[in-house]
Design a protein around this motif. Structure first.
Motif, PDB file in Angstrom:
ATOM      1  N   ILE A 372       0.840  -1.205   0.000  1.00  0.00           N
ATOM      2  CA  ILE A 372       0.000   0.000   0.000  1.00  0.00           C
ATOM      3  C   ILE A 372       0.871   1.250   0.000  1.00  0.00           C
ATOM      4  N   GLU A 373       1.875   1.277   0.886  1.00  0.00           N
ATOM      5  CA  GLU A 373       2.738   2.451   0.981  1.00  0.00           C
ATOM      6  C   GLU A 373       3.579   2.643  -0.271  1.00  0.00           C
ATOM      7  N   ASP A 374       3.909   1.564  -0.941  1.00  0.00           N
ATOM      8  CA  ASP A 374       4.699   1.652  -2.169  1.00  0.00           C
ATOM      9  C   ASP A 374       3.888   2.278  -3.298  1.00  0.00           C
ATOM     10  N   LEU A 375       2.572   2.098  -3.274  1.00  0.00           N
ATOM     11  CA  LEU A 375       1.721   2.606  -4.352  1.00  0.00           C
ATOM     12  C   LEU A 375       1.264   4.034  -4.104  1.00  0.00           C
ATOM     13  N   ILE A 376       1.074   4.407  -2.849  1.00  0.00           N
ATOM     14  CA  ILE A 376       0.481   5.697  -2.510  1.00  0.00           C
ATOM     15  C   ILE A 376       1.555   6.744  -2.253  1.00  0.00           C
ATOM     16  N   ASP A 377       1.375   7.927  -2.834  1.00  0.00           N
ATOM     17  CA  ASP A 377       2.258   9.055  -2.574  1.00  0.00           C
ATOM     18  C   ASP A 377       1.431  10.243  -2.114  1.00  0.00           C
ATOM     19  N   GLU A 379      -0.039  12.490  -3.885  1.00  0.00           N
ATOM     20  CA  GLU A 379      -1.145  12.870  -4.758  1.00  0.00           C
ATOM     21  C   GLU A 379      -2.458  12.475  -4.085  1.00  0.00           C
ATOM     22  N   LEU A 380      -3.435  13.380  -4.127  1.00  0.00           N
ATOM     23  CA  LEU A 380      -4.701  13.123  -3.460  1.00  0.00           C
ATOM     24  C   LEU A 380      -5.610  12.312  -4.366  1.00  0.00           C
ATOM     25  N   THR A 381      -5.708  11.025  -4.077  1.00  0.00           N
ATOM     26  CA  THR A 381      -6.583  10.105  -4.797  1.00  0.00           C
ATOM     27  C   THR A 381      -7.547   9.483  -3.788  1.00  0.00           C
ATOM     28  N   GLU A 382      -8.482   8.707  -4.263  1.00  0.00           N
ATOM     29  CA  GLU A 382      -9.406   8.048  -3.340  1.00  0.00           C
ATOM     30  C   GLU A 382      -8.670   7.086  -2.414  1.00  0.00           C
ATOM     31  N   LEU A 383      -7.668   6.417  -2.962  1.00  0.00           N
ATOM     32  CA  LEU A 383      -6.905   5.458  -2.173  1.00  0.00           C
ATOM     33  C   LEU A 383      -6.070   6.165  -1.111  1.00  0.00           C
ATOM     34  N   SER A 384      -5.374   7.256  -1.504  1.00  0.00           N
ATOM     35  CA  SER A 384      -4.557   7.989  -0.533  1.00  0.00           C
ATOM     36  C   SER A 384      -5.436   8.692   0.504  1.00  0.00           C
ATOM     37  N   LEU A 385      -6.637   9.106   0.095  1.00  0.00           N
ATOM     38  CA  LEU A 385      -7.567   9.719   1.036  1.00  0.00           C
ATOM     39  C   LEU A 385      -7.973   8.720   2.118  1.00  0.00           C
ATOM     40  N   ALA A 386      -8.326   7.514   1.710  1.00  0.00           N
ATOM     41  CA  ALA A 386      -8.704   6.484   2.677  1.00  0.00           C
ATOM     42  C   ALA A 386      -7.535   6.129   3.591  1.00  0.00           C
ATOM     43  N   ARG A 387      -6.336   6.130   3.031  1.00  0.00           N
ATOM     44  CA  ARG A 387      -5.147   5.750   3.785  1.00  0.00           C
ATOM     45  C   ARG A 387      -4.789   6.778   4.851  1.00  0.00           C
ATOM     46  N   VAL A 405     -16.255   3.357   1.953  1.00  0.00           N
ATOM     47  CA  VAL A 405     -16.161   2.476   3.112  1.00  0.00           C
ATOM     48  C   VAL A 405     -15.358   1.220   2.767  1.00  0.00           C
ATOM     49  N   ARG A 406     -15.420   0.775   1.543  1.00  0.00           N
ATOM     50  CA  ARG A 406     -14.630  -0.383   1.130  1.00  0.00           C
ATOM     51  C   ARG A 406     -13.151  -0.051   1.068  1.00  0.00           C
ATOM     52  N   LEU A 407     -12.818   1.151   0.598  1.00  0.00           N
ATOM     53  CA  LEU A 407     -11.413   1.562   0.551  1.00  0.00           C
ATOM     54  C   LEU A 407     -10.846   1.714   1.958  1.00  0.00           C
ATOM     55  N   VAL A 408     -11.626   2.288   2.869  1.00  0.00           N
ATOM     56  CA  VAL A 408     -11.182   2.405   4.255  1.00  0.00           C
ATOM     57  C   VAL A 408     -10.934   1.022   4.838  1.00  0.00           C
ATOM     58  N   ASP A 409     -11.804   0.084   4.531  1.00  0.00           N
ATOM     59  CA  ASP A 409     -11.666  -1.281   5.029  1.00  0.00           C
ATOM     60  C   ASP A 409     -10.380  -1.926   4.515  1.00  0.00           C
ATOM     61  N   ILE A 410     -10.022  -1.643   3.266  1.00  0.00           N
ATOM     62  CA  ILE A 410      -8.888  -2.321   2.643  1.00  0.00           C
ATOM     63  C   ILE A 410      -7.545  -1.697   3.008  1.00  0.00           C
ATOM     64  N   VAL A 411      -7.437  -0.352   2.954  1.00  0.00           N
ATOM     65  CA  VAL A 411      -6.112   0.271   3.073  1.00  0.00           C
ATOM     66  C   VAL A 411      -5.892   1.074   4.343  1.00  0.00           C
ATOM     67  N   SER A 412      -6.936   1.373   5.120  1.00  0.00           N
ATOM     68  CA  SER A 412      -6.746   2.207   6.314  1.00  0.00           C
ATOM     69  C   SER A 412      -6.304   1.374   7.504  1.00  0.00           C
ATOM     70  N   ARG A 563      -6.683  -2.457  -8.881  1.00  0.00           N
ATOM     71  CA  ARG A 563      -6.142  -3.578  -9.673  1.00  0.00           C
ATOM     72  C   ARG A 563      -4.611  -3.584  -9.612  1.00  0.00           C
ATOM     73  N   GLN A 564      -4.017  -2.395  -9.645  1.00  0.00           N
ATOM     74  CA  GLN A 564      -2.564  -2.290  -9.548  1.00  0.00           C
ATOM     75  C   GLN A 564      -2.071  -2.741  -8.180  1.00  0.00           C
ATOM     76  N   LEU A 565      -2.796  -2.374  -7.127  1.00  0.00           N
ATOM     77  CA  LEU A 565      -2.396  -2.767  -5.776  1.00  0.00           C
ATOM     78  C   LEU A 565      -2.437  -4.278  -5.615  1.00  0.00           C
ATOM     79  N   ARG A 566      -3.500  -4.908  -6.061  1.00  0.00           N
ATOM     80  CA  ARG A 566      -3.602  -6.364  -5.921  1.00  0.00           C
ATOM     81  C   ARG A 566      -2.535  -7.069  -6.761  1.00  0.00           C
ATOM     82  N   LYS A 567      -2.224  -6.505  -7.915  1.00  0.00           N
ATOM     83  CA  LYS A 567      -1.195  -7.091  -8.768  1.00  0.00           C
ATOM     84  C   LYS A 567       0.170  -7.026  -8.089  1.00  0.00           C
ATOM     85  N   ARG A 568       0.492  -5.870  -7.501  1.00  0.00           N
ATOM     86  CA  ARG A 568       1.770  -5.728  -6.801  1.00  0.00           C
ATOM     87  C   ARG A 568       1.842  -6.654  -5.595  1.00  0.00           C
TER      88      ARG A 568
END
Length: 571
Positions: A372-377, A379-387, A405-412, A563-568
């Motif tokens: 997760i940390e490798d993918l997120i920087d 930049e304000l995206t939905e994933l980085s917002l949840a994180r 709520v699903r993103l919070v569940d996965i990456v927060s 999809r990129q996160l699950r692939k990594r």
């Protein structure tokens, strides 16, 4: 006695007695929408010194406002609406309450029976209009001096006792003949209440009922499990912390749903459940002990169902309400207790958990964190917002439905936040109104995370934020709306590609700056995580009123990122 002359007084006296009895059962808040037929209820609610009133011009939003007040106060909340379609607009909030258990009492004004089904204006059939979505209902007669008020009291008590046991909403339909306006004849009131002298001098309900505490439940064989997995679902934040502390003491693995407002070192299980090594180890789990229900993660729900049906594994549910929380219809032992009551029994026992087994599961969580940390920087995206939720100085957070709520569940990885949500029916309607109800009751800073379609659905509830009781309050509110131009969640689902945009995502091309101005709210549109965190923290600490923060993202961005996160992670 001239019944027609006294009708306005009779209407008010009945409402006075009924509202006082509800107050004695713990109803301290009443939410009111405007209407003429509901005048007797409204005036008596306003006159009651122990009741706080809340108002909204939209009955659908009013129902959700009451839901939020009930969530935060943990007390029954009454709702007053006029007759006709005003009543029908309460159904969405009631459907949510039926699943999540918040106690609402719906006081719906009605035309007298003589005006039903005869072409009279604003007269619909309101009898049992909410069907199975309410715990119980009561059809009152027209207020009449020939009906003893002790019948009214015992009838209200019967409903409140049932709600105390089962939760959910009650419906009391209240027909009021005209005239509706006029002062109460206090001599008439005194005469009608003469048989209730003892009740009038007391502060207790007319009748009482004692429920079993179930505190003597035996622990049975739970302490014999060697490799249990504790699942913390939608339960009170303090109780969730106690469950985690107990699990840590005995060396059990614990998986936390975001609704608990907590996390553990086994976080991001929605990712690491996919790993073959993790699957092989999880096969050895001999007990799943779940506290509360309504788990967000579909992958966790699927694992519970698969594991219980294929392996010799116990499935214990600890949930105080008498509701079936067993969507896969698994063999289950339901302890109808609070988490605290269950722990009080089991903390006295000696557990022999395999700590090495649970610690080994932790390595998969660590791998997920790195991915997760490798993918997120920044930049304000939905994933980085949840994180970045753990960086926010918000002790109370309301998380909307759909994608966020699903993103919070996965990456927060949540810390010490009290989380509120509407995860019963999981609808996107009424989220603003519910959050405002929570904040009005807490009178503390609150952060609402919501999607663009959800905000559009409940846009008129932003008007609640300009009411004097909120503008004069020291409590601040930040609304973060994630604007991906429609339903981005459908990019994650196998919907038909030819119809996905037009019939599922439904792009709207709208932004929210002018909506903020219309309702007198502050507005910002940050582009980086750093600036977003600074804005939220500054407003919650030093700002005034409500700040609407719009996070604009491309429609397909979050799907591509996931999809990129699950692939990594699986590489």
């Amino acid at each position: 006695m001239n019944e027609n002359k006294d009708q306005a007084s009779l209407n008010r006296i009945w409402c006075r007695v009924m509202l006082e009895e509800l107050y004695r059962h713990g109803v301290n808040h009443i939410c009111i929408a405007p209407g003429s037929r509901s005048t007797p209820l409204t005036l008596e609610a306003q006159a009651h010194s122990g009741i706080t009133t809340h108002t909204h011009f939209d009955e659908r939003g009013l129902g959700f406002l009451a839901l939020g007040v009930a969530k935060a106060s943990k007390q029954p909340v009454a709702v007053i609406v006029t007759s006709g379609t005003a009543v029908a607009n309460l159904l969405p909030a009631i459907a949510e309450s039926a699943i999540t258990g918040e106690p609402l009492i719906l006081l719906t004004a009605d035309r007298p029976q003589s005006l039903i089904d005869c072409g009279a204006n604003q007269a619909i059939n309101q009898r049992e209009i909410f069907g199975s979505h309410v715990t119980a209902s009561l059809e009152l007669p027209n207020p009449f001096s020939g009906t003893n008020l002790n019948w009214l009291l015992s009838s209200v008590d019967q409903l409140m006792h049932k709600q105390r046991s089962l939760g959910g909403s009650l419906h009391i339909n209240c027909p009021f003949p005209e005239p509706l306006y006029g002062e109460v004849d206090e001599k008439l009131a005194q005469a009608l209440m003469a048989p209730l002298v003892q009740w009038g001098e007391s502060d207790k309900p007319y009748t009482s009922r004692i429920l079993s505490s179930m505190s003597g439940v035996e622990a049975q064989v739970a302490a014999n499990y060697r490799k249990p997995v504790f699942v913390v679902g939608s339960i009170d934040h303090e109780q969730a912390r106690k469950v985690i502390s107990f699990a840590n003491q005995i060396g059990a693995a614990v998986l936390c749903d975001p609704q608990s407002g907590t996390s553990s070192k086994w976080a991001h299980y929605d990712l690491w459940f996919e790993l073959e090594q993790a699957k092989e180890q999880l096969v050895e789990c001999d007990a799943i002990i779940q506290f509360g229900g309504r788990i967000v993660s579909k992958r966790l729900n699927q694992w519970i169902a698969s594991h219980i049906t294929t392996k010799p594994c116990a499935y214990l549910l600890v949930h105080q309400e008498d509701k079936r929380l067993n969507e896969h219809h698994l063999p289950q032992t339901h302890y109808q207790l609070t988490a605290e009551q269950w722990l009080a029994v089991h903390e006295r026992l000696t557990w022999q958990c395999d700590k090495a087994w649970s610690e080994q599961l932790n390595q998969y969580s660590q791998k997920a964190t790195l991915a997760i940390e490798d993918l997120i920087d920044d930049e304000l995206t939905e994933l980085s917002l949840a994180r970045c939720l753990s960086q926010l100085e918000s002790s109370h957070t309301f998380i909307g439905n759909s994608m966020i709520v699903r993103l919070v569940d996965i990456v927060s990885k949540l810390g010490e936040q009290v989380i509120y949500s509407n995860r019963g029916a999981s609808g996107i309607d009424g989220l603003v109104a519910t959050a405002v109800g929570v904040q009005q009751t807490l009178n503390e800073p609150l952060h609402l995370l919501i999607g663009d379609t959800s905000l559009l659905y409940d846009l008129n509830s932003l008007a609640l934020l300009s009411q004097p009781k909120l503008t004069q309050s020291k409590a601040k509110l930040v609304i973060t709306v994630i604007n991906n131009d429609g339903g981005a969640i459908f990019d994650m689902l196998p919907v038909p590609s030819a119809q996905k945009q037009s019939f599922y995502q439904m792009p709207h091309g709208l932004t929210f700056e002018h909506a903020a101005k219309q309702f007198g709210l502050g507005y910002e549109c940050p582009r980086s995580v750093t600036s977003y965190v600074e804005l939220v923290n500054h407003h919650l600490k030093n700002g005034e009123g409500t700040l609407l923060i719009e996070v604009q993202t491309p429609p397909d961005e979050v799907g591509n990122q996931m999809r990129q996160l699950r692939k990594r992670f699986n590489a």
